[in-house]
Design a protein around this motif. Sequence first.
Motif, PDB file in Angstrom:
ATOM      1  N   ASN A  43      11.828  10.537   7.109  1.00  0.00           N
ATOM      2  CA  ASN A  43      12.105  11.336   5.880  1.00  0.00           C
ATOM      3  C   ASN A  43      11.952  10.336   4.723  1.00  0.00           C
ATOM      4  OD1 ASN A  43      12.876  13.628   7.315  1.00  0.00           O
ATOM      5  ND2 ASN A  43      14.978  12.683   7.255  1.00  0.00           N
ATOM      6  N   ASP A  44      11.553   9.157   4.866  1.00  0.00           N
ATOM      7  CA  ASP A  44      11.506   8.099   3.636  1.00  0.00           C
ATOM      8  C   ASP A  44       9.863   7.734   3.704  1.00  0.00           C
ATOM      9  OD1 ASP A  44      14.096   8.400   3.066  1.00  0.00           O
ATOM     10  OD2 ASP A  44      14.602   6.922   4.543  1.00  0.00           O
ATOM     11  N   TYR A  45       9.163   7.742   4.737  1.00  0.00           N
ATOM     12  CA  TYR A  45       7.719   6.986   4.542  1.00  0.00           C
ATOM     13  C   TYR A  45       6.888   8.153   5.132  1.00  0.00           C
ATOM     14  CZ  TYR A  45      10.094   2.327   4.606  1.00  0.00           C
ATOM     15  OH  TYR A  45      10.782   1.167   4.087  1.00  0.00           O
ATOM     16  N   ARG A  46       5.565   7.989   4.745  1.00  0.00           N
ATOM     17  CA  ARG A  46       4.550   8.615   5.386  1.00  0.00           C
ATOM     18  C   ARG A  46       4.271   8.091   6.698  1.00  0.00           C
ATOM     19  NH1 ARG A  46      -0.565   8.499   1.438  1.00  0.00           N
ATOM     20  NH2 ARG A  46      -0.578  10.861   1.069  1.00  0.00           N
ATOM     21  N   MET A  47       4.736   8.531   7.732  1.00  0.00           N
ATOM     22  CA  MET A  47       4.521   8.290   8.997  1.00  0.00           C
ATOM     23  C   MET A  47       4.837   9.221  10.240  1.00  0.00           C
ATOM     24  SD  MET A  47       7.586   7.913  10.902  1.00  0.00           S
ATOM     25  CE  MET A  47       7.603   7.203  12.210  1.00  0.00           C
ATOM     26  N   TRP A  72       0.933  -1.089  -0.049  1.00  0.00           N
ATOM     27  CA  TRP A  72      -0.029   0.093  -0.122  1.00  0.00           C
ATOM     28  C   TRP A  72       0.775   1.201   0.095  1.00  0.00           C
ATOM     29  CZ3 TRP A  72      -1.212  -3.637   4.402  1.00  0.00           C
ATOM     30  CH2 TRP A  72      -2.061  -4.586   3.930  1.00  0.00           C
ATOM     31  N   PRO A  73       1.277   1.743  -1.212  1.00  0.00           N
ATOM     32  CA  PRO A  73       2.432   2.786  -1.076  1.00  0.00           C
ATOM     33  C   PRO A  73       2.053   4.042  -0.511  1.00  0.00           C
ATOM     34  CG  PRO A  73       2.103   1.834  -3.271  1.00  0.00           C
ATOM     35  CD  PRO A  73       0.914   1.265  -2.469  1.00  0.00           C
ATOM     36  N   ASN A  74       0.492   4.377  -0.564  1.00  0.00           N
ATOM     37  CA  ASN A  74      -0.051   5.498  -0.265  1.00  0.00           C
ATOM     38  C   ASN A  74      -0.380   5.427   1.210  1.00  0.00           C
ATOM     39  OD1 ASN A  74       0.365   6.733  -2.643  1.00  0.00           O
ATOM     40  ND2 ASN A  74      -1.423   5.804  -3.583  1.00  0.00           N
ATOM     41  N   VAL A  75      -0.218   4.275   2.094  1.00  0.00           N
ATOM     42  CA  VAL A  75      -0.452   4.340   3.342  1.00  0.00           C
ATOM     43  C   VAL A  75      -0.005   5.484   4.282  1.00  0.00           C
ATOM     44  CG1 VAL A  75       0.840   2.446   4.319  1.00  0.00           C
ATOM     45  CG2 VAL A  75      -1.348   2.609   5.133  1.00  0.00           C
ATOM     46  N   ILE A  76      -0.714   5.595   5.407  1.00  0.00           N
ATOM     47  CA  ILE A  76       0.010   6.399   6.577  1.00  0.00           C
ATOM     48  C   ILE A  76       0.159   5.485   7.759  1.00  0.00           C
ATOM     49  CG2 ILE A  76      -0.321   8.624   7.918  1.00  0.00           C
ATOM     50  CD1 ILE A  76      -2.094   9.541   5.622  1.00  0.00           C
ATOM     51  N   VAL A  77       1.315   5.503   8.305  1.00  0.00           N
ATOM     52  CA  VAL A  77       1.511   4.779   9.313  1.00  0.00           C
ATOM     53  C   VAL A  77       1.845   5.521  10.802  1.00  0.00           C
ATOM     54  CG1 VAL A  77       2.963   2.920  10.685  1.00  0.00           C
ATOM     55  CG2 VAL A  77       2.364   2.876   8.032  1.00  0.00           C
ATOM     56  N   GLN A  78       0.927   5.325  11.581  1.00  0.00           N
ATOM     57  CA  GLN A  78       0.949   6.043  13.168  1.00  0.00           C
ATOM     58  C   GLN A  78       1.594   5.267  14.003  1.00  0.00           C
ATOM     59  OE1 GLN A  78      -2.401   8.573  14.309  1.00  0.00           O
ATOM     60  NE2 GLN A  78      -2.308   7.094  16.422  1.00  0.00           N
ATOM     61  N   PHE A  79       2.813   5.518  14.465  1.00  0.00           N
ATOM     62  CA  PHE A  79       3.369   4.642  15.534  1.00  0.00           C
ATOM     63  C   PHE A  79       2.667   5.155  16.773  1.00  0.00           C
ATOM     64  CE2 PHE A  79       7.329   2.661  13.991  1.00  0.00           C
ATOM     65  CZ  PHE A  79       6.986   2.596  12.758  1.00  0.00           C
ATOM     66  N   GLU A  80       2.279   3.976  17.639  1.00  0.00           N
ATOM     67  CA  GLU A  80       1.692   4.429  19.002  1.00  0.00           C
ATOM     68  C   GLU A  80       2.126   3.496  19.895  1.00  0.00           C
ATOM     69  OE1 GLU A  80      -1.110   6.654  18.754  1.00  0.00           O
ATOM     70  OE2 GLU A  80      -0.744   6.696  20.794  1.00  0.00           O
ATOM     71  N   ASP A  81       2.590   4.310  21.152  1.00  0.00           N
ATOM     72  CA  ASP A  81       2.673   3.799  22.284  1.00  0.00           C
ATOM     73  C   ASP A  81       3.915   2.621  22.249  1.00  0.00           C
ATOM     74  OD1 ASP A  81       0.761   5.282  23.280  1.00  0.00           O
ATOM     75  OD2 ASP A  81      -0.569   3.556  24.067  1.00  0.00           O
TER      76      ASP A  81
END
Length: 621
Positions: free
Chosen positions: A299-303, A275-284
Amino acid sequence: MSLSSILLKRSQLQRRIIAAVNVYGTRSFTTTEGHRPTIVHKRSLDILHDPWFNKGTAFSMTERDRLDLRGLLPPNVMSSEQQIERFMADLKRLQLSARDGPSDPNNLAKWRILNRLHDRNETMYYKVLIDNIEEYAPVVYTPTVGLVCQNYSGLFRRPRGMYFSVEDRGEMMSMVYNWPADQVDMIVVTDGSRILGLGDLGVQGIGIAIGKLDLYVAAAGINPQRVLPVMIDVGTNNEKLLKDPLYLGLQEYRLDGEEYLAVIDEFMEAVFTRWPNVIVQFEDFQSKWAFKLLQRYRNDYRMFNDDVQGTAGVALAGLLGAVRAQGRPMIDFPKMKIVVAGAGSAGIGVLNAARKTMARMLGDTEVAFESAKRQFWVVDANGLLTEARDNIDPDARPFARNVKESERQGLREGAKLVEVVQQVKPDVLLGLSAVGGLFSKEVLEALKSSTSTRPAIFPMSNPTKNAECTPEEAFSIVGDSIIFGSGSPFANVDLGNGHIGHCNQANNMFLFPGIGLGTLLSGSRIVSDGMLQAAAECLASYMTEEEVLKGIIYPSISRIRDITKEVAASVIKEAIEEDLAEGYREMDGRELRKLNEEEIKNFVMNNMWIPEYPTLVYKKD
Ligand SMILES: NC(=O)C1=CN([C@@H]2O[C@H](COP(=O)(O)OP(=O)(O)OC[C@H]3O[C@@H](n4cnc5c(N)ncnc54)[C@H](O)[C@@H]3O)[C@@H](O)[C@H]2O)C=CC1
Ligand SMILES: CC(=O)C(=O)O
Ligand SMILES: [Mg+2]
């Protein structure tokens, strides 16, 4: 497959079970093992959702591979006896009252009912949640989600989301295809190492990813078919879970160092490949990794990291609100004296953001940046942080107080919170320590000598039991004029003189849905500092002067869709200004740049999912 053939298959299975029981007498339903296999015409989630074929956590690893189930269940394979033991333990626990926080003893029971609806009918579930967000956010989110995570082994029924474990190394790139959705917009991922203020809950932390994504749907209108909660199980250091025979995760100590990084790298590569357009939220994630992973990927990923960056923006909006509530202009912010209890991922995130904002207001020079840090006093588990501290955490080092300066102020390395408050007389006391009751009677008494006309108290730790103080304590000890904001919700306080002490909820829920939605719709490949700053400023200016003067510095959760729309629009605007916006679907970057402010807001609103039943028609493959 036709209905009659399904029924035939089921009756064959039934006959085989009966035959097995006849042959083996008392043996349980696992007696089909070792016999002729049952042919199924389903795979993946369809099997887990079929009550006839579903075995839940009892699917063996080879079956999981054969049936495309890898990653769709917690990693620990259980026997049917263990499954029943787990179910019975949970059933018995229901007889004990599930108390959570002072406000509502029935929240866990409400969670179960909502969860069953979530499994049956997503549209209806989200309609109930959106229409009653004030009542049910505290059930699907903090504080109850904390209790849910703590009891997850018992509460686990139908799996939701994906599990990647140490055992899946080398397999993740193919495993991601076990998830049925071809489009995923939002992933919330945790490794379970610091769930709210409850510590390491291992695989049970999946509950927090599910709860955050519920708010993505309810607040940001992300389509629920396109969200994915993820748990990365790298083990746990929680001794109780390591010994619990009913624990659903890997029972080994947490992976560390390069091996840990390799697992997270593999996960990131896998999800962004599918899923190249996904956004990943890091949590806890525990602080130790939260900052490192953020630097590694941002700098490399949408996160983004919600605890570091989302919390920073929400706290900043609260700090600016506290300045306005004193009737002072925002530009006075760099004069505020701020004591922060807690120097973990959340505390350090807040300190960095507040320092940068002060420096910007003072002219954005090196000198301004250097001098801004003097407005903060940081107290962690070892007391006041000064340059005399051994082994200072590098992320906290910029906020260590100068020793000589501290001595002049009557403070030393490791001074207690109460001493710091007594000497500094701060405008703001902010807690991100995860220590319930840390703002004790003595600490609050000391805050009475604050030089501010309206001291602000932010016990931001979650869940309720971990709040540094209650609003009753804060208003009764420090006084009626204070500004109060807590991480978990509290009811307003009747001050007994015809006035109400307003309890704000200072929680990153006011920002992360808008940051995610704005990033998605802007098409930016990264989440820049500017986009995060725009989100925070939007929240800070959302409340009217009249509200702020009454001590209402955050919106009510009933306005969460509206504030999320505003935040998302600000994020898009900033992405356009930074030339990061590549657009979303038919609205490409060029078209997006042509929109004015109002049109951007309409674009956001038009892309928010609303819970309505679509008309369905059947078409053969
Ligand atoms: N309201 C919100 O939106 C958010 C709230 N939080 C809450 O913040 C809390 C902390 O989260 P993290 O920073 O990730 O945790 P963490 O474990 O990384 O940091 C905790 C910090 O508190 C300090 N601490 C421990 N005992 C203390 C004491 N007696 N006095 C002063 N400081 C003490 C520790 O030394 C450490 O620096 C959690 O309860 C979490 O739920 C986190 C993110 C957002
Ligand atoms: C709210 C939140 O993200 C936390 O307490 O960790
Ligand atoms: Mg969090």
